[in-house]
Design an enzyme around this catalytic site. Structure first.
Site, PDB file in Angstrom:
ATOM      1  N   PHE A 113      50.722 -24.703 -20.489  1.00  0.00           N
ATOM      2  CA  PHE A 113      51.109 -24.687 -21.909  1.00  0.00           C
ATOM      3  C   PHE A 113      51.640 -23.346 -22.361  1.00  0.00           C
ATOM      4  CE2 PHE A 113      48.534 -22.448 -25.024  1.00  0.00           C
ATOM      5  CZ  PHE A 113      47.476 -21.974 -24.273  1.00  0.00           C
ATOM      6  N   LYS A 114      51.435 -22.281 -21.593  1.00  0.00           N
ATOM      7  CA  LYS A 114      51.987 -20.980 -22.000  1.00  0.00           C
ATOM      8  C   LYS A 114      53.505 -21.061 -22.189  1.00  0.00           C
ATOM      9  CE  LYS A 114      48.033 -18.547 -21.272  1.00  0.00           C
ATOM     10  NZ  LYS A 114      47.111 -19.656 -20.987  1.00  0.00           N
ATOM     11  N   ASP A 115      54.149 -22.007 -21.494  1.00  0.00           N
ATOM     12  CA  ASP A 115      55.594 -22.188 -21.671  1.00  0.00           C
ATOM     13  C   ASP A 115      55.962 -22.566 -23.105  1.00  0.00           C
ATOM     14  OD1 ASP A 115      56.378 -21.697 -19.025  1.00  0.00           O
ATOM     15  OD2 ASP A 115      56.048 -23.781 -18.433  1.00  0.00           O
ATOM     16  N   LEU A 118      56.127 -19.197 -24.510  1.00  0.00           N
ATOM     17  CA  LEU A 118      56.914 -18.161 -23.827  1.00  0.00           C
ATOM     18  C   LEU A 118      58.339 -18.593 -23.479  1.00  0.00           C
ATOM     19  CD1 LEU A 118      54.070 -16.424 -21.872  1.00  0.00           C
ATOM     20  CD2 LEU A 118      55.695 -15.304 -23.401  1.00  0.00           C
TER      21      LEU A 118
END
Ligand SMILES: *Cc1c(COP(=O)(O)O)cnc(C)c1O
Length: 508
Positions: A113-115, A118
């Site tokens: 989920f960091k995408d 980011l």
């Protein structure tokens, strides 16, 4: 325009969005928070459900009255949430059994989920930088320096790859990331980036990076020799939080439009939590008007947050970090909690006192007013390793749905606290990033049970056990892309600075 104040009452006046993004952290050590939270009406939320994700995001950003034009915002969300995601809905909601929904946040290029943040935040960063230059800001380009225990480094490299006026260097502990995560980093294409394996564990890696940030002489050298200023991309930057608010509003709109929830009826949301960024975004979505009843904060054996939400005391004085099957949640100090404390108390001096207490004594204690306000929104619980792995097996048998260990922590907490409301469980990573523990869960092996070291081989084995949940194509790219970065660096400031110096003089 909605300005940004800081959680420790150090700023004399609010600053614009772009300045909060470039600075990352406020003077005085506090975090930036919006001076007010915009509201969406129920019919506005429902209308979002008929738009593609990128337009949902643009609409939420516009409500925050960023100091960017509508065209700039649309260009950013078009680029951030497009073909780089493997699913056309970007953050789809999947119905799984009675009143249970999975919010799949792992369709981005790095499978976690960091995408969601980011793929977007570096674009905010570029716009903010252009704007500052236009206003005659002195200084130069930015060097983003990141210490990572896994997903953040992978997603930051991907998001910042080939961004103009920016370079990025990621440091990971040589023995502390999974084979797949390491492979994702050391094969990342892009001309403006590098990766170092730092000898030692994550703490050593993070201390070395922090020491570089604290070295003013080195900062001066970077500026004079290379025209670079240091910056960090960690989850306390508001530019990482605001994209995360979008998917909660979006998920509710999807539930309504798909007929799972009458408009205005509340849902519960369960979030696997580490640094408190993801669940904080859900809190802001609720403040914006999304009908969320309870925010369930799911932790692993590092259960300091669960204890805090049960008793109002945050206490790490006698705690040691334990390694779990959900490594991205192995955290003792949840940095983003500070923002929630500010929102609940609306008193920066109080927050500063709590943060000072935490630093000096390893604990702080809320007063009853603030604590009862927190309890209106949040409930905490935690899951041990064994239960986490069992949950992977159980959910697969019951629903034919394969989940990663972080999702499993949230799933179990959601099961324990389910009510007669739709429950949205946040799934932060694709199972294929953690094949060993998924394998253990599926085949009923206990935590730590030895398995073949080759994670790609394990992936194949999981695939044979659960053929209906294929590994995404991105995994095969990771396996076949050429390795670009093999440099090992000792875990101290001087060695890391030397490595950075060498890289910068070769690349400019
Ligand atoms: C980062 C991460 C978390 C923790 O999220 P926070 O926003 O830090 O609470 C949980 N699971 C996965 C897979 C992650 O990458």
């Amino acid at each position: 325009m909605i300005g940004y104040v800081d959680t420790r009452a150090a700023l004399p006046k609010p600053v614009p969005f772009s300045e909060a993004i470039l600075k990352g952290i406020a003077p005085g050590g506090g975090l930036f928070v919006p001076e007010r939270v915009p509201r969406l009406t129920l019919s506005e939320i429902e209308a979002l459900g008929r738009l593609p994700y990128r337009e949902r995001a643009a609409e939420v950003f516009r409500r925050f009255e960023l100091d960017l034009s509508d065209d700039q915002i649309s260009a950013i969300t078009r680029r951030a949430y497009g073909a780089n995601f493997a699913h056309p809905d970007i953050a789809p909601v999947r119905a799984l059994g009675r009143k249970r929904f999975s919010l799949e946040l792992w369709h981005g290029p790095t499978l976690a989920f960091k995408d969601m943040a980011l793929q977007c935040m570096p674009l905010f960063f570029s716009e903010a930088l252009e704007k500052a230059r236009g206003q005659g800001r002195p200084g130069g380009d930015f060097l983003v320096l990141v210490a990572t225990s896994g997903d953040t480094g992978v997603a930051a490299l991907n998001g910042f790859a080939d961004r103009p006026h920016t370079k990025i260097a990621v440091c990971y502990p040589s023995g502390g990331v999974s084979v797949i995560q390491q492979r994702q980093m050391i094969t990342q294409p892009g001309d403006n980036l590098t990766v170092f394996a730092v000898e030692g564990d994550f703490d050593a890696c993070q201390s070395a990076v922090k020491a570089v940030f604290g070295d003013e002489e080195f900062a001066q050298e970077l500026l004079v020799r290379h025209g670079l200023e240091l910056s960090s991309a960690n989850s306390i930057n508001w530019g990482r939080l605001i994209p995360q608010i979008v998917y909660y509003v979006s998920a509710y709109a999807d539930l309504v439009v798909q007929g799972h929830c009458p408009l205005g009826d509340p849902i519960d949301v369960c979030v696997p939590t580490g640094n408190f960024g993801n669940i904080l975004a859900a809190y802001y979505a609720k403040r914006m008007g999304t009908p969320i009843a309870r925010l369930l904060c799911a932790a692993n054996a590092n259960n300091v947050l669960a204890d805090f939400l049960a008793g109002g005391v945050y206490d790490i004085a006698d705690r040691r970090l334990v390694k779990t099957a959900s490594p991205s949640m192995d955290i003792l100090i949840s940095s983003n909690l500070e923002r929630l404390l500010y929102e609940a108390s609306e008193d920066g001096r109080l927050v500063r006192r709590w943060m000072d207490d935490l630093k000096n004594t390893g604990r702080f204690e809320l007063d009853t007013t603030v604590f009862s306000r927190l309890r209106q929104d949040l409930l905490g619980d935690w899951v041990d390793n064994e239960t986490c792995l069992e949950t992977i097996g159980r959910v697969y048998r019951e629903l034919r749905y394969l989940i990663d260990p972080h999702t499993a922590v949230a799933w179990e907490v959601a099961d324990r606290h389910a009510r007669d409301l739709p429950m949205l469980v946040v799934s932060p990573a694709h199972w294929a990033k953690f094949p060993a523990d998924v394998m253990r869960g599926l085949s009923g092996l206990p935590p730590g049970h030895p398995l073949p070291a080759d994670e790609f081989e394990l992936l194949g084995e999981v695939q044979r056990l659960a053929p209906d949940n294929p590994a995404p194509p991105a995994v095969h790219d990771i396996r076949t892309r050429p390795v670009r970065f093999t440099e090992r660096v000792a875990g101290d400031r001087e060695s890391l600075e030397r490595a950075l110096r060498d890289w910068l003089s070769q690349s400019s």
